[in-house]
Design an enzyme around this catalytic site. Structure first.
Site, PDB file in Angstrom:
ATOM      1  N   GLN A  92      -9.120   8.691   9.256  1.00  0.00           N
ATOM      2  CA  GLN A  92      -9.242   8.756   7.801  1.00  0.00           C
ATOM      3  C   GLN A  92      -8.930   7.447   7.082  1.00  0.00           C
ATOM      4  O   GLN A  92      -9.518   7.154   6.050  1.00  0.00           O
ATOM      5  CB  GLN A  92      -8.303   9.852   7.288  1.00  0.00           C
ATOM      6  CG  GLN A  92      -8.497  10.203   5.843  1.00  0.00           C
ATOM      7  CD  GLN A  92      -8.020  11.607   5.558  1.00  0.00           C
ATOM      8  OE1 GLN A  92      -8.707  12.573   5.831  1.00  0.00           O
ATOM      9  NE2 GLN A  92      -6.830  11.727   5.033  1.00  0.00           N
ATOM     10  N   ARG A 128      -1.878  10.373  -3.371  1.00  0.00           N
ATOM     11  CA  ARG A 128      -2.817  11.354  -2.815  1.00  0.00           C
ATOM     12  C   ARG A 128      -4.228  10.831  -3.067  1.00  0.00           C
ATOM     13  O   ARG A 128      -4.434   9.935  -3.878  1.00  0.00           O
ATOM     14  CB  ARG A 128      -2.677  12.722  -3.498  1.00  0.00           C
ATOM     15  CG  ARG A 128      -1.355  13.429  -3.355  1.00  0.00           C
ATOM     16  CD  ARG A 128      -0.857  13.603  -1.927  1.00  0.00           C
ATOM     17  NE  ARG A 128      -1.686  14.369  -1.019  1.00  0.00           N
ATOM     18  CZ  ARG A 128      -1.399  15.573  -0.514  1.00  0.00           C
ATOM     19  NH1 ARG A 128      -0.299  16.184  -0.880  1.00  0.00           N
ATOM     20  NH2 ARG A 128      -2.181  16.165   0.369  1.00  0.00           N
ATOM     21  N   SER A 129      -5.211  11.458  -2.407  1.00  0.00           N
ATOM     22  CA  SER A 129      -6.592  10.983  -2.607  1.00  0.00           C
ATOM     23  C   SER A 129      -7.088  11.309  -4.014  1.00  0.00           C
ATOM     24  O   SER A 129      -7.924  10.593  -4.563  1.00  0.00           O
ATOM     25  CB  SER A 129      -7.518  11.558  -1.545  1.00  0.00           C
ATOM     26  OG  SER A 129      -7.351  12.941  -1.437  1.00  0.00           O
ATOM     27  N   LYS A 169       2.066   3.475   0.396  1.00  0.00           N
ATOM     28  CA  LYS A 169       0.640   3.656   0.663  1.00  0.00           C
ATOM     29  C   LYS A 169       0.006   4.055  -0.653  1.00  0.00           C
ATOM     30  O   LYS A 169       0.281   5.139  -1.154  1.00  0.00           O
ATOM     31  CB  LYS A 169       0.485   4.830   1.638  1.00  0.00           C
ATOM     32  CG  LYS A 169      -0.180   4.517   2.929  1.00  0.00           C
ATOM     33  CD  LYS A 169      -0.254   5.766   3.789  1.00  0.00           C
ATOM     34  CE  LYS A 169      -1.426   6.625   3.413  1.00  0.00           C
ATOM     35  NZ  LYS A 169      -1.727   7.654   4.393  1.00  0.00           N
ATOM     36  N   ASP A 214      -4.180   6.052   9.559  1.00  0.00           N
ATOM     37  CA  ASP A 214      -3.883   7.470   9.338  1.00  0.00           C
ATOM     38  C   ASP A 214      -5.008   8.244   9.999  1.00  0.00           C
ATOM     39  O   ASP A 214      -6.146   8.221   9.532  1.00  0.00           O
ATOM     40  CB  ASP A 214      -3.814   7.790   7.839  1.00  0.00           C
ATOM     41  CG  ASP A 214      -3.669   9.287   7.567  1.00  0.00           C
ATOM     42  OD1 ASP A 214      -3.425  10.056   8.523  1.00  0.00           O
ATOM     43  OD2 ASP A 214      -3.808   9.697   6.398  1.00  0.00           O
ATOM     44  N   ASP A 262       2.882  13.248   8.240  1.00  0.00           N
ATOM     45  CA  ASP A 262       2.433  13.605   6.884  1.00  0.00           C
ATOM     46  C   ASP A 262       2.182  15.109   6.836  1.00  0.00           C
ATOM     47  O   ASP A 262       3.052  15.882   6.434  1.00  0.00           O
ATOM     48  CB  ASP A 262       1.185  12.805   6.530  1.00  0.00           C
ATOM     49  CG  ASP A 262       0.541  13.243   5.213  1.00  0.00           C
ATOM     50  OD1 ASP A 262       1.224  13.900   4.399  1.00  0.00           O
ATOM     51  OD2 ASP A 262      -0.644  12.947   4.996  1.00  0.00           O
ATOM     52  N   GLU A 282     -10.104   6.510  -1.995  1.00  0.00           N
ATOM     53  CA  GLU A 282      -8.916   5.672  -2.170  1.00  0.00           C
ATOM     54  C   GLU A 282      -9.268   4.200  -2.340  1.00  0.00           C
ATOM     55  O   GLU A 282      -8.408   3.325  -2.208  1.00  0.00           O
ATOM     56  CB  GLU A 282      -7.952   5.899  -1.003  1.00  0.00           C
ATOM     57  CG  GLU A 282      -7.478   7.354  -0.987  1.00  0.00           C
ATOM     58  CD  GLU A 282      -6.418   7.658   0.044  1.00  0.00           C
ATOM     59  OE1 GLU A 282      -6.116   6.789   0.877  1.00  0.00           O
ATOM     60  OE2 GLU A 282      -5.884   8.772   0.012  1.00  0.00           O
ATOM     61  N   GLU A 333      -0.205   7.310  11.531  1.00  0.00           N
ATOM     62  CA  GLU A 333       0.177   8.529  10.806  1.00  0.00           C
ATOM     63  C   GLU A 333      -0.638   9.712  11.323  1.00  0.00           C
ATOM     64  O   GLU A 333      -1.820   9.573  11.629  1.00  0.00           O
ATOM     65  CB  GLU A 333      -0.119   8.292   9.325  1.00  0.00           C
ATOM     66  CG  GLU A 333       0.192   9.444   8.402  1.00  0.00           C
ATOM     67  CD  GLU A 333      -0.252   9.139   6.981  1.00  0.00           C
ATOM     68  OE1 GLU A 333      -0.645  10.088   6.280  1.00  0.00           O
ATOM     69  OE2 GLU A 333      -0.232   7.952   6.579  1.00  0.00           O
ATOM     70  N   LYS A 358       5.216  12.515  -0.190  1.00  0.00           N
ATOM     71  CA  LYS A 358       4.276  12.824  -1.265  1.00  0.00           C
ATOM     72  C   LYS A 358       4.938  13.853  -2.177  1.00  0.00           C
ATOM     73  O   LYS A 358       5.183  14.982  -1.756  1.00  0.00           O
ATOM     74  CB  LYS A 358       2.974  13.398  -0.694  1.00  0.00           C
ATOM     75  CG  LYS A 358       2.156  12.395   0.111  1.00  0.00           C
ATOM     76  CD  LYS A 358       0.982  13.099   0.791  1.00  0.00           C
ATOM     77  CE  LYS A 358       0.009  12.116   1.413  1.00  0.00           C
ATOM     78  NZ  LYS A 358      -1.004  12.816   2.233  1.00  0.00           N
TER      79      LYS A 358
END
EC number: 4.2.1.11
Length: 431
Positions: A167, A371-372, A393, A246, A317, A209, A290, A342
């Site tokens: 990802q 977050r996205s 991040k 990730d 995560d 992102e 991740e 998060k």
């Protein structure tokens, strides 16, 4: 007392064009805090619940009017008259009133927006920046550091419409002496990557992102084009810049196997996928991975930690979802060595701070994350500095929803100067 006199919730739009919850908390003396909840795409099954309306006639069912109604109704009634400086009490009131394990009554999106807005209002009433207030809430007043960014310059998986399984492919400008310099280095590599991709006839459209989302021949090719861009920008891979990934492996975990479309639909067992990743770390200076396995594959994660955990940072995560109960289990079982933080996975500032503290006390690192689905809210920048977490991040070098966080970090670094050191690679577990 910084008494709350008014709470307002509203439905706003996030960076993906989906609704999210924004909250305003007003205090005596005219102090106001404004905050918005982010939203994820690849989500862990044990995250606190993001309440959506499910009414297909509005926003394709993704409206948040129920969560907004909770803010304007029961939550507002419960916190009005309370002291916003007592963050733990404000959060406890909302969590107790919700009464569910995963905040499904009001929605973590409702509770979090009010939690963060209350913190911002309290900071304003104390006449201090948010990061300073967070450091006090954290029990570490005056202790700050600037985080090393993980910049997601190639997007795949759930964050992009391409054939790349992993990802996020990220760069960390470890050769920088300051956060501001790290941002400059990241920007230069990002622009050189566009040139490298264009020269190969590859797409330079960006994903959720802000990273590029090209179709590539394999997952390793993503690392190869980044290596090319780093060199073209005049930097040395492994010295000036290290790499991080990730995998978000839960997204390609099918029937007990890890199936990679980008590798010709090859299926891997947990052990095989760990060794696939290990091979990549031997070819490239990857210092952090991740979610290298599915969130439920704890035996696999234990093996992965035994194989890779003394060499690189292994970040949980979806594995830990910013939840102290789950993190505690991971620490006891020796699973992973770092946690991704998060806010909206757990749903309040107090619980977020507890997760960071638990990780640090156990010798795990804590990586603060966006977050996205984001907004212009840059609270995570203040969280990273105020807890001296050491790593952040927050996406690539494009899209205002990502850049807002980098710009806030630049402002904070300017304000704090030597009081907030930038420690670079030393912040990464195993380095």
């Amino acid at each position: 007392m910084s008494k709350i006199v008014k709470v307002i919730g509203r439905e706003i739009i996030d960076s993906r064009g989906n609704p999210t919850v924004e909250a305003e908390v007003h205090l005596e003396g005219g102090f106001v805090g404004l905050a918005a909840a982010p939203s994820g795409a690849s989500t862990g099954s044990r995250e606190a619940l993001e309440l959506r309306d499910g009414d297909k006639s509005r926003f394709l069912g993704k409206g948040v009017l129920k969560a907004v109604a909770a803010v304007n109704g029961p939550i507002a009634q419960a916190v009005i008259g309370k002291d916003a400086k007592d963050q733990a009490n404000i959060d406890k009131i909302m969590i107790d009133l919700d009464g569910t394990e995963n905040k499904s009554q009001f929605g973590a999106n409702a509770i979090l927006a009010v939690s963060l807005a209350a913190a911002k209002a309290a900071a304003a009433s104390k006449g201090m920046p948010l990061y300073e207030h967070i450091a006090e809430l954290n029990g570490t007043p005056g202790k700050f550091s600037m985080p090393l960014p993980m910049m997601n310059i190639i997007n795949g998986g759930e964050h992009a419409d391409n054939n790349v399984d992993i990802q996020e492919f990220m760069i960390q400008p470890v050769g920088a002496k300051t956060l501001k310099e790290a941002v400059r280095i990241g920007s230069e590599v990002f622009h050189h990557l566009a040139k490298v991709l264009k020269a190969k006839g590859l797409n330079t459209a960006v994903g959720d992102e802000g990273g590029y989302a090209p179709n590539l021949g394999s997952n390793a090719e993503a690392l190869a084009v980044i290596a090319e861009a780093v060199k073209a920008a005049g930097y040395e891979l492994g010295k000036d810049i290290t790499l991080a990934m990730d995998c978000a492996a839960s997204e390609f975990y099918k029937d007990g196997k890890y199936v990679l479309a980008g590798e010709g639909n090859k299926a891997f067992t947990s052990e095989e996928f760990t060794h696939f990743l290990e091979d990549l770390t031997k070819q490239y200076p990857i210092v952090s991975i991740e979610d290298g396995l599915d969130e439920s594959d704890w035996a696999g994660f234990k093996y992965q930690t035994e194989v890779l955990g003394d060499k690189i940072q292994l970040v949980g995560d979806d594995l830990f979802v910013t939840n102290t109960k789950i993190l505690k289990e991971g620490i006891e079982k020796g699973v992973a060595n770092s946690i991704l933080i998060k806010f909206n996975q757990i749903g309040s500032l107090t619980e977020t701070l507890a997760a960071i503290k638990m990780a640090k006390d156990a010798g795990y690192t804590a990586v603060i994350s966006h977050r996205s689905g984001e907004t212009e809210d840059a609270t995570i920048a203040d969280l990273a500095v105020g807890t001296a977490a050491g790593q952040i991040k927050t996406g690539s070098m494009s899209r205002s929803d990502r850049v807002a966080k980098y710009n806030q970090l630049i402002r904070i670094e300017e304000a704090l100067g030597d009081r907030a050191p930038f420690n670079g690679l030393k912040e990464v577990k195993g380095q």
